[in-house]
Motif scaffolding. Structure first.
Motif, PDB file in Angstrom:
ATOM      1  N   MET A 134      25.241  24.810  29.176  1.00  0.00           N
ATOM      2  CA  MET A 134      24.596  23.739  30.183  1.00  0.00           C
ATOM      3  C   MET A 134      25.834  23.016  30.972  1.00  0.00           C
ATOM      4  O   MET A 134      25.746  22.756  32.061  1.00  0.00           O
ATOM      5  CB  MET A 134      23.692  22.855  29.576  1.00  0.00           C
ATOM      6  N   ALA A 135      26.890  23.152  30.298  1.00  0.00           N
ATOM      7  CA  ALA A 135      28.147  22.526  30.927  1.00  0.00           C
ATOM      8  C   ALA A 135      28.898  23.644  31.991  1.00  0.00           C
ATOM      9  O   ALA A 135      30.029  23.122  32.441  1.00  0.00           O
ATOM     10  CB  ALA A 135      29.052  22.022  29.716  1.00  0.00           C
ATOM     11  N   GLY A 136      28.235  24.979  31.842  1.00  0.00           N
ATOM     12  CA  GLY A 136      28.786  25.896  32.665  1.00  0.00           C
ATOM     13  C   GLY A 136      29.707  26.922  32.071  1.00  0.00           C
ATOM     14  O   GLY A 136      30.383  27.775  32.605  1.00  0.00           O
ATOM     15  N   ALA A 137      29.733  26.825  30.790  1.00  0.00           N
ATOM     16  CA  ALA A 137      30.817  27.781  30.184  1.00  0.00           C
ATOM     17  C   ALA A 137      30.147  29.257  29.738  1.00  0.00           C
ATOM     18  O   ALA A 137      28.632  29.141  29.516  1.00  0.00           O
ATOM     19  CB  ALA A 137      31.222  27.218  28.776  1.00  0.00           C
ATOM     20  N   ARG A 138      30.706  30.170  29.677  1.00  0.00           N
ATOM     21  CA  ARG A 138      30.158  31.440  29.351  1.00  0.00           C
ATOM     22  C   ARG A 138      30.013  31.256  27.520  1.00  0.00           C
ATOM     23  O   ARG A 138      30.892  31.571  26.971  1.00  0.00           O
ATOM     24  CB  ARG A 138      31.099  32.575  29.659  1.00  0.00           C
ATOM     25  N   SER A 139      28.824  31.377  27.005  1.00  0.00           N
ATOM     26  CA  SER A 139      28.650  31.055  25.515  1.00  0.00           C
ATOM     27  C   SER A 139      28.139  32.331  24.841  1.00  0.00           C
ATOM     28  O   SER A 139      27.509  33.048  25.459  1.00  0.00           O
ATOM     29  CB  SER A 139      27.660  30.050  25.437  1.00  0.00           C
ATOM     30  N   PHE A 140      28.457  32.503  23.661  1.00  0.00           N
ATOM     31  CA  PHE A 140      28.038  33.763  22.862  1.00  0.00           C
ATOM     32  C   PHE A 140      27.953  33.207  21.216  1.00  0.00           C
ATOM     33  O   PHE A 140      28.603  32.326  21.004  1.00  0.00           O
ATOM     34  CB  PHE A 140      29.257  34.606  22.950  1.00  0.00           C
ATOM     35  N   LEU A 141      27.122  34.196  20.845  1.00  0.00           N
ATOM     36  CA  LEU A 141      27.034  33.798  19.234  1.00  0.00           C
ATOM     37  C   LEU A 141      26.425  35.072  18.610  1.00  0.00           C
ATOM     38  O   LEU A 141      26.002  35.931  19.170  1.00  0.00           O
ATOM     39  CB  LEU A 141      26.197  32.647  19.060  1.00  0.00           C
TER      40      LEU A 141
END
Length: 386
Positions: free
Chosen positions: A69-76
């Protein structure tokens, strides 16, 4: 560049090539080595990424959502009980239309406790609004994860994506994997930030929504998920231009041209089924294979088009929806109803890591063939290998 990688290592390299910016993860077997490999990339200076250490899988999902939501590319990464524990936030992530990508290293759900593979963990989340992709081998793990970011971030979709591969069968077994060049991946997957949250312009999200709007939100979310199948076709074609590897988008057929009986499978079982089809073809049998790569949204139109000439469809499910049968069998029955009278034979097999070999699939084929010859109506589902 060709490397000998297991599925977890392939997933970590995919995250590196995709230049993920936030990794939120809580260790769980057999997915934890992905986290270890990515943190090694970070420590060695090969990936600029914030690793968020959390106290649970629920928190990992919440952190990945916040970062997106802050604009980062996220992974888990997670599986099994960890994925079940994330369940509440999975729905938040899809409802808020955030393109988080997650590798799910499929493992049986307790009880009884198991460390071994099947698809029950991800099938239990089939209604959570995420795109769900399944991988046949470790090359497809790497390629699908890179494609997942492009698919989820597409403006026509904007949804999270789960990429599934099986514990130990894929996560801990090495195969030759071709890594595309970083420059090529950067061209295929440019980072375009679309932040929802801005510290300089605070706003509320996920506020209470009344009956006059809630249903409209759900309509648009479902429409976006339906569009994902068509967009995946484009993404796969563009990726094929980049690498020469085309996984067929949502589904792919094998020796279907005159097939009278078609085996249908997802994940690692596809490779076993392909060998079984070759053996049966060598014996003069008209059999083919349909590989389901995209389980959500289910590619109904394509499946109907590819199945309408067959005499029987055989669903091979590494999962059990208690009281209803295998998820794949249920989907096939639903999408074919009204379009064809082809019977669907549904088999539950391979749960909790139980071995499924070529001979098992040949035995199932012969059972179906005998049932057809006798004019028997197939059971709702049956178990194989007890």
């Amino acid at each position: 560049m060709h490397l000998l990688l297991n599925g977890n290592e392939a997933a970590a390299h995919a995250a590196r090539l995709a230049r993920v910016e936030v990794l939120a993860s809580y260790p769980i077997t057999p997915a934890a080595p992905v986290m270890e490999k990515i943190t090694q990339f970070i420590a060695d200076g090969n990936l600029k990424c914030n690793f968020v250490r959390v106290e649970s899988d629920h928190s990992a999902m919440a952190a990945a959502l916040g970062a997106a939501m802050a604009g980062a590319r996220s992974f888990l990464i997670t599986n099994s009980q960890g994925l079940a524990y994330m369940s509440e936030v999975l729905y938040h992530t899809s409802g808020l239309r955030q393109p988080v990508v997650m590798a799910v290293v499929n493992r049986a759900l307790a009880a009884p406790h198991s460390r071994f593979p099947e698809h029950g963990d991800v099938v239990a989340q089939e209604a959570c609004g995420w795109i769900q992709l399944f991988c046949e081998n470790n090359q497809e793990v790497l390629d699908s994860l890179i494609q997942a970011f492009r698919l989820g971030e597409d403006e026509r979709v904007r949804l999270p994506v789960m990429v599934n591969y099986e514990g130990y069968i894929q996560s801990h077994t090495r195969e030759t994997v071709d890594l595309p060049e970083q420059e090529a991946v950067d061209t295929f997957l440019p980072l375009v930030r679309r932040p929802v949250l801005d510290v300089n312009n605070p706003l509320a999200v996920n506020t209470v929504t009344g009956p006059e709007l809630y249903m409209d939100y759900k309509y648009h979310q479902d429409a976006a998920l339906q569009r994902a199948g068509e967009v995946l076709q484009e993404v796969s074609a563009n990726y094929a231009k980049l690498t020469g590897r085309d996984w067929g988008g949502a589904v792919s057929g094998y020796r279907l041209e005159d097939a009278e009986i078609v085996l249908v499978a997802m994940g690692s079982l596809v490779s076993t089924a392909r060998i079984a089809v070759d053996a049966l073809r060598a014996a003069g049998e008209k059999v083919g294979l349909l590989k389901i790569r995209l389980f959500r949204p289910f590619p109904a139109d394509t499946v109907r088009e590819m199945m309408h000439h067959t005499r029987a469809v055989v669903a091979l499910d590494k999962n059990i929806v208690y009281g209803a049968g295998g998820a794949l069998g249920r989907e096939l029955r639903a999408v074919l109803y009204g379009f064809t009278k082809v019977p669907v034979y549904s088999y539950i097999l391979g749960l909790g890591g139980r071995d499924v070999g070529v001979e098992d699939l040949i035995t199932i084929y012969r059972q179906v063939n005998e049932g057809l010859a006798a004019g028997k109506i197939p059971a709702l589902y049956q178990w194989h290998g007890l």
